[in-house]
Design a protein around this motif. Structure first.
Motif, PDB file in Angstrom:
ATOM      1  N   LEU A 318       0.998  -1.491  -0.031  1.00  0.00           N
ATOM      2  CA  LEU A 318       0.110   0.084   0.037  1.00  0.00           C
ATOM      3  C   LEU A 318       1.018   0.960   0.088  1.00  0.00           C
ATOM      4  O   LEU A 318       1.874   1.914   0.481  1.00  0.00           O
ATOM      5  CB  LEU A 318      -0.668   0.586   1.385  1.00  0.00           C
ATOM      6  CG  LEU A 318      -1.904  -1.588   1.595  1.00  0.00           C
ATOM      7  CD1 LEU A 318      -2.343  -0.611   2.682  1.00  0.00           C
ATOM      8  CD2 LEU A 318      -2.700  -0.765   0.480  1.00  0.00           C
ATOM      9  N   ASP A 343      -0.065  -7.592  -5.322  1.00  0.00           N
ATOM     10  CA  ASP A 343      -1.200  -6.467  -5.216  1.00  0.00           C
ATOM     11  C   ASP A 343      -0.334  -5.335  -4.887  1.00  0.00           C
ATOM     12  O   ASP A 343      -0.373  -4.917  -3.700  1.00  0.00           O
ATOM     13  CB  ASP A 343      -2.905  -6.883  -4.756  1.00  0.00           C
ATOM     14  CG  ASP A 343      -3.621  -7.933  -5.062  1.00  0.00           C
ATOM     15  OD1 ASP A 343      -3.200  -7.826  -6.851  1.00  0.00           O
ATOM     16  OD2 ASP A 343      -4.244  -7.649  -4.688  1.00  0.00           O
ATOM     17  N   TYR A 345      -1.415  -1.258  -4.133  1.00  0.00           N
ATOM     18  CA  TYR A 345      -2.121  -0.524  -4.429  1.00  0.00           C
ATOM     19  C   TYR A 345      -1.197   1.188  -4.351  1.00  0.00           C
ATOM     20  O   TYR A 345      -0.545   1.705  -3.829  1.00  0.00           O
ATOM     21  CB  TYR A 345      -3.103   0.128  -2.824  1.00  0.00           C
ATOM     22  CG  TYR A 345      -3.702  -1.840  -3.381  1.00  0.00           C
ATOM     23  CD1 TYR A 345      -5.083  -1.521  -3.806  1.00  0.00           C
ATOM     24  CD2 TYR A 345      -3.290  -2.494  -2.758  1.00  0.00           C
ATOM     25  CE1 TYR A 345      -6.111  -2.762  -3.512  1.00  0.00           C
ATOM     26  CE2 TYR A 345      -4.469  -3.958  -2.548  1.00  0.00           C
ATOM     27  CZ  TYR A 345      -5.729  -3.332  -3.665  1.00  0.00           C
ATOM     28  OH  TYR A 345      -6.340  -4.648  -3.349  1.00  0.00           O
ATOM     29  N   TYR A 346      -1.191   1.892  -5.455  1.00  0.00           N
ATOM     30  CA  TYR A 346      -0.991   2.837  -5.726  1.00  0.00           C
ATOM     31  C   TYR A 346      -1.514   4.116  -5.716  1.00  0.00           C
ATOM     32  O   TYR A 346      -2.669   4.556  -6.664  1.00  0.00           O
ATOM     33  CB  TYR A 346      -0.325   2.961  -7.167  1.00  0.00           C
ATOM     34  CG  TYR A 346       0.865   3.672  -8.044  1.00  0.00           C
ATOM     35  CD1 TYR A 346       0.921   5.302  -7.314  1.00  0.00           C
ATOM     36  CD2 TYR A 346       1.517   3.354  -9.322  1.00  0.00           C
ATOM     37  CE1 TYR A 346       2.102   5.529  -7.311  1.00  0.00           C
ATOM     38  CE2 TYR A 346       2.874   4.303  -9.637  1.00  0.00           C
ATOM     39  CZ  TYR A 346       2.623   5.753  -8.761  1.00  0.00           C
ATOM     40  OH  TYR A 346       3.544   6.384  -9.301  1.00  0.00           O
ATOM     41  N   CYS A 347      -2.019   5.194  -4.164  1.00  0.00           N
ATOM     42  CA  CYS A 347      -2.942   5.827  -3.764  1.00  0.00           C
ATOM     43  C   CYS A 347      -1.722   6.877  -4.087  1.00  0.00           C
ATOM     44  O   CYS A 347      -0.824   7.314  -3.327  1.00  0.00           O
ATOM     45  CB  CYS A 347      -2.589   5.520  -2.320  1.00  0.00           C
ATOM     46  SG  CYS A 347      -3.771   3.703  -2.053  1.00  0.00           S
ATOM     47  N   ILE A 370      -2.991  -1.557  -8.887  1.00  0.00           N
ATOM     48  CA  ILE A 370      -3.684  -1.050  -8.649  1.00  0.00           C
ATOM     49  C   ILE A 370      -4.216   0.569  -8.792  1.00  0.00           C
ATOM     50  O   ILE A 370      -3.362   1.191  -6.800  1.00  0.00           O
ATOM     51  CB  ILE A 370      -5.184  -1.803  -7.381  1.00  0.00           C
ATOM     52  CG1 ILE A 370      -4.868  -3.191  -8.370  1.00  0.00           C
ATOM     53  CG2 ILE A 370      -6.477  -1.332  -7.932  1.00  0.00           C
ATOM     54  CD1 ILE A 370      -4.953  -3.920  -6.938  1.00  0.00           C
ATOM     55  N   TYR A 372      -4.949   3.738  -7.586  1.00  0.00           N
ATOM     56  CA  TYR A 372      -6.252   4.843  -6.844  1.00  0.00           C
ATOM     57  C   TYR A 372      -5.615   6.236  -6.779  1.00  0.00           C
ATOM     58  O   TYR A 372      -5.110   6.873  -5.513  1.00  0.00           O
ATOM     59  CB  TYR A 372      -6.134   4.138  -5.178  1.00  0.00           C
ATOM     60  CG  TYR A 372      -8.029   3.525  -4.488  1.00  0.00           C
ATOM     61  CD1 TYR A 372      -8.482   2.630  -4.955  1.00  0.00           C
ATOM     62  CD2 TYR A 372      -8.065   4.367  -3.413  1.00  0.00           C
ATOM     63  CE1 TYR A 372      -9.819   2.679  -4.228  1.00  0.00           C
ATOM     64  CE2 TYR A 372      -9.584   4.330  -3.684  1.00  0.00           C
ATOM     65  CZ  TYR A 372     -10.044   3.859  -3.290  1.00  0.00           C
ATOM     66  OH  TYR A 372     -11.214   3.200  -2.880  1.00  0.00           O
ATOM     67  N   ILE A 380      -8.778   5.074   0.104  1.00  0.00           N
ATOM     68  CA  ILE A 380      -8.925   3.731   0.045  1.00  0.00           C
ATOM     69  C   ILE A 380      -9.155   3.888   1.637  1.00  0.00           C
ATOM     70  O   ILE A 380      -8.699   3.948   2.569  1.00  0.00           O
ATOM     71  CB  ILE A 380      -7.496   3.391  -0.173  1.00  0.00           C
ATOM     72  CG1 ILE A 380      -7.698   1.609  -0.545  1.00  0.00           C
ATOM     73  CG2 ILE A 380      -6.217   3.289   0.714  1.00  0.00           C
ATOM     74  CD1 ILE A 380      -6.656   1.320  -1.722  1.00  0.00           C
ATOM     75  N   THR A 384     -12.441  -1.869   0.825  1.00  0.00           N
ATOM     76  CA  THR A 384     -11.878  -1.753  -0.437  1.00  0.00           C
ATOM     77  C   THR A 384     -10.863  -3.218  -0.784  1.00  0.00           C
ATOM     78  O   THR A 384     -10.937  -3.519  -2.104  1.00  0.00           O
ATOM     79  CB  THR A 384     -11.387  -0.640  -0.775  1.00  0.00           C
ATOM     80  OG1 THR A 384     -11.953   0.457  -0.345  1.00  0.00           O
ATOM     81  CG2 THR A 384     -10.986  -0.190  -2.695  1.00  0.00           C
ATOM     82  N   ILE A 385      -9.929  -2.826   0.051  1.00  0.00           N
ATOM     83  CA  ILE A 385      -8.485  -3.977  -0.549  1.00  0.00           C
ATOM     84  C   ILE A 385      -9.363  -5.201  -0.824  1.00  0.00           C
ATOM     85  O   ILE A 385      -8.865  -6.357  -1.394  1.00  0.00           O
ATOM     86  CB  ILE A 385      -7.276  -3.739   1.057  1.00  0.00           C
ATOM     87  CG1 ILE A 385      -6.767  -2.562   0.778  1.00  0.00           C
ATOM     88  CG2 ILE A 385      -6.440  -4.823   0.140  1.00  0.00           C
ATOM     89  CD1 ILE A 385      -6.206  -1.590   2.283  1.00  0.00           C
ATOM     90  N   SER A 389      -8.602  -7.522  -3.918  1.00  0.00           N
ATOM     91  CA  SER A 389      -7.065  -8.543  -3.316  1.00  0.00           C
ATOM     92  C   SER A 389      -8.167  -9.680  -2.794  1.00  0.00           C
ATOM     93  O   SER A 389      -7.169 -10.919  -2.932  1.00  0.00           O
ATOM     94  CB  SER A 389      -6.640  -8.066  -2.671  1.00  0.00           C
ATOM     95  OG  SER A 389      -6.232  -7.285  -3.286  1.00  0.00           O
TER      96      SER A 389
END
Ligand SMILES: Cc1cc2nc3c(=O)[nH]c(=O)nc-3n(C[C@H](O)[C@H](O)[C@H](O)COP(=O)(O)OP(=O)(O)OC[C@H]3O[C@@H](n4cnc5c(N)ncnc54)[C@H](O)[C@@H]3O)c2cc1C
Length: 431
Positions: A318, A343, A345-347, A370, A372, A380, A384-385, A389
């Protein structure tokens, strides 16, 4: 319950700080220690002083940034967290130390009490007074006034002086430490260790701290906010693991020579080191002035934020904003046959900040990115995760983001039953 190796550091500090109590207990005494209220308070005061001084000494060791200690504290950030806690506890103990001695040495006289609490006594006592006075000012400055980072750092150096004065007080004052050899040797050793750690980091770091000489090989502006700097070795090559960070000081006429921490973004088998920096403040805003050929002095590597330390190969990464940087090094160090399934998560706040997206997307199928975007999708959440995932069981989770995001996601993940052992976090803040 067995304490894990990466958490044992604070336990060792507490045990070593309390050890003088045991030595004090064993020391011979002519007057029973708890004879009456005054003696009891005076003895408790002495203990507060001994524990406080020991903790102060060990705290200087934590502040000296010895990389070999990181693994016992779960990383440098956590080590500094403990440093802050121990500093405050030591200060409180040292503050109550003279107050508990008051009844015994002032015979209920206000004049004697006022005299006792001012630097108007024996040389030994006065050293203690000046130490506590200096420490009080420094603590107020550090914790409550919170000056700019470079001033904060400069004032922190005076803690060494406060400790030196306190150390002299410990040895001159005619109490158990003066009389009892084991206690004296123990306290002398701790004071010597504390002073040596302080001298290593604050007085003689230019000569004692190991640094690597690099030179700027490329500077690239990725968008108007992020600069990518690649440095190459001029001599010895610094080896590092993915996700680690360095302290770097550049020699350039537009930049001050202060060292700043930055995560390494290059793959760990690369001789060159790349760092990606967000222009945020006084220093980072000028990094676009760097020139190829400028000298970079680096210290490191630090950090244990490394996917290979995770128990599971199924991982969730994350990244919040510039918190993507350690993941870049991790992603660039991975290969398809390593067996990981990640996975990421590129927020970010806005789409324009997704500067590494296309590179990361090429690492599919072992790394799924992913993106975001909070301005469109909100923050996020763990829901959602889990939705995207799947089950979070047997998954190692890595978070590098602003502190608020780390705290919020960690809480949400814990509520979903994820053990804290499987959540690893890194924040870009050491003060
Ligand atoms: C482990 C770690 C890894 C990091 N990795 C990255 C990265 O990959 N990319 C990136 O853009 N940023 C990273 N940072 C953050 C970066 O170090 C700061 O943004 C930068 O030092 C701020 O400097 P400034 O003077 O421009 O900002 P300012 O606005 O002056 O300072 C902002 C805050 O940064 C911190 N800071 C300032 N100077 C220093 C210093 N000399 N040493 C330590 N902290 C300081 C202080 O908390 C300060 O309040 C990382 C920080 C840490 C602790």
């Amino acid at each position: 319950m067995l304490i894990k190796k990466n958490k044992i550091g604070w336990v060792i500090v507490v045990v070593l700080s309390l050890l003088p109590v045991w030595l004090w207990y064993l020391a011979p005494t002519s007057i029973p220690r708890f004879l009456d209220a005054q003696n009891t308070l005076a003895n408790l005061g002495q203990l507060a002083g001994l524990i406080g001084a020991s903790m102060f000494a060990l705290n200087l060791v934590l502040a000296a940034r010895f990389s070999f200690l990181e693994k016992y504290f779960n990383g440098l950030n956590r080590m500094y967290d403990w440093h802050r806690w121990f500093g405050q506890i030591a200060f409180m103990l040292l503050l109550i130390h003279p107050l508990l001695l008051l009844p015994k040495y002032t015979f209920g006289s206000a004049v004697f009490a006022a005299r006792f609490l001012l630097p108007l006594n024996s040389t030994a006592q006065n050293f203690g007074w000046w130490s506590l006075f200096l420490m009080t000012i420094l603590i107020i400055l550090t914790l409550y006034l919170r000056p700019k980072y470079n001033i904060w750092k400069l004032t922190h150096k005076f803690f060494g002086l406060a400790f030196l004065l306190g150390g002299i007080h410990v040895f001159l004052i005619p109490n158990d430490t003066y009389i009892d050899l084991p206690l004296r040797v123990y306290m002398l050793s701790l004071v010597a260790i504390g002073l040596a750690a302080f001298a290593y980091r604050s007085l003689f770091s230019a000569w004692l701290v190991k640094k690597y000489d690099y030179t700027v090989a490329a500077v690239r502006e990725l968008n108007n906010q992020i600069i990518e700097v690649t440095i190459m070795p001029r001599g010895a090559v610094m080896k590092y693991e993915p996700g680690q960070f360095i302290f770097v000081s550049f020699k350039n006429k537009f930049l001050d020579s202060e060292i700043h921490p930055f995560s390494i973004t290059s793959a760990s088998d690369n001789h060159n080191i790349t760092i990606n920096i967000k222009k945020l403040g006084d220093y980072t805003s000028y990094l676009d002035k760097l020139q190829v050929g400028d000298i970079a002095e680096i210290e490191g590597p630090f950090g244990i934020f490394d996917y290979k330390r995770g128990i599971y190969q199924k991982q969730i990464w994350l990244a919040g904003g510039i918190g993507i940087t350690p993941f870049l090094s991790m992603a660039r160090s991975l290969s398809a046959d390593d067996g990981y399934k990640i996975d990421l998560y590129y927020c970010v706040q806005n789409e324009s900040e997704l500067v590494y997206l296309s590179e990361l997307q090429k690492m599919s199928p072992y790394l799924t990115v992913i993106p975001y975007i909070s301005s469109q999708q909100g923050y996020i959440t763990a829901d959602t995760i889990q939705e995207l995932s799947g089950s979070l069981d047997q998954t190692s989770i890595y978070v590098c983001a602003p502190l608020g995001m780390i705290d919020s996601l960690t809480k949400q993940l814990r509520l979903k039953g994820v053990s804290s052992h499987f959540i690893h976090s890194e924040e870009f803040n050491l003060d």
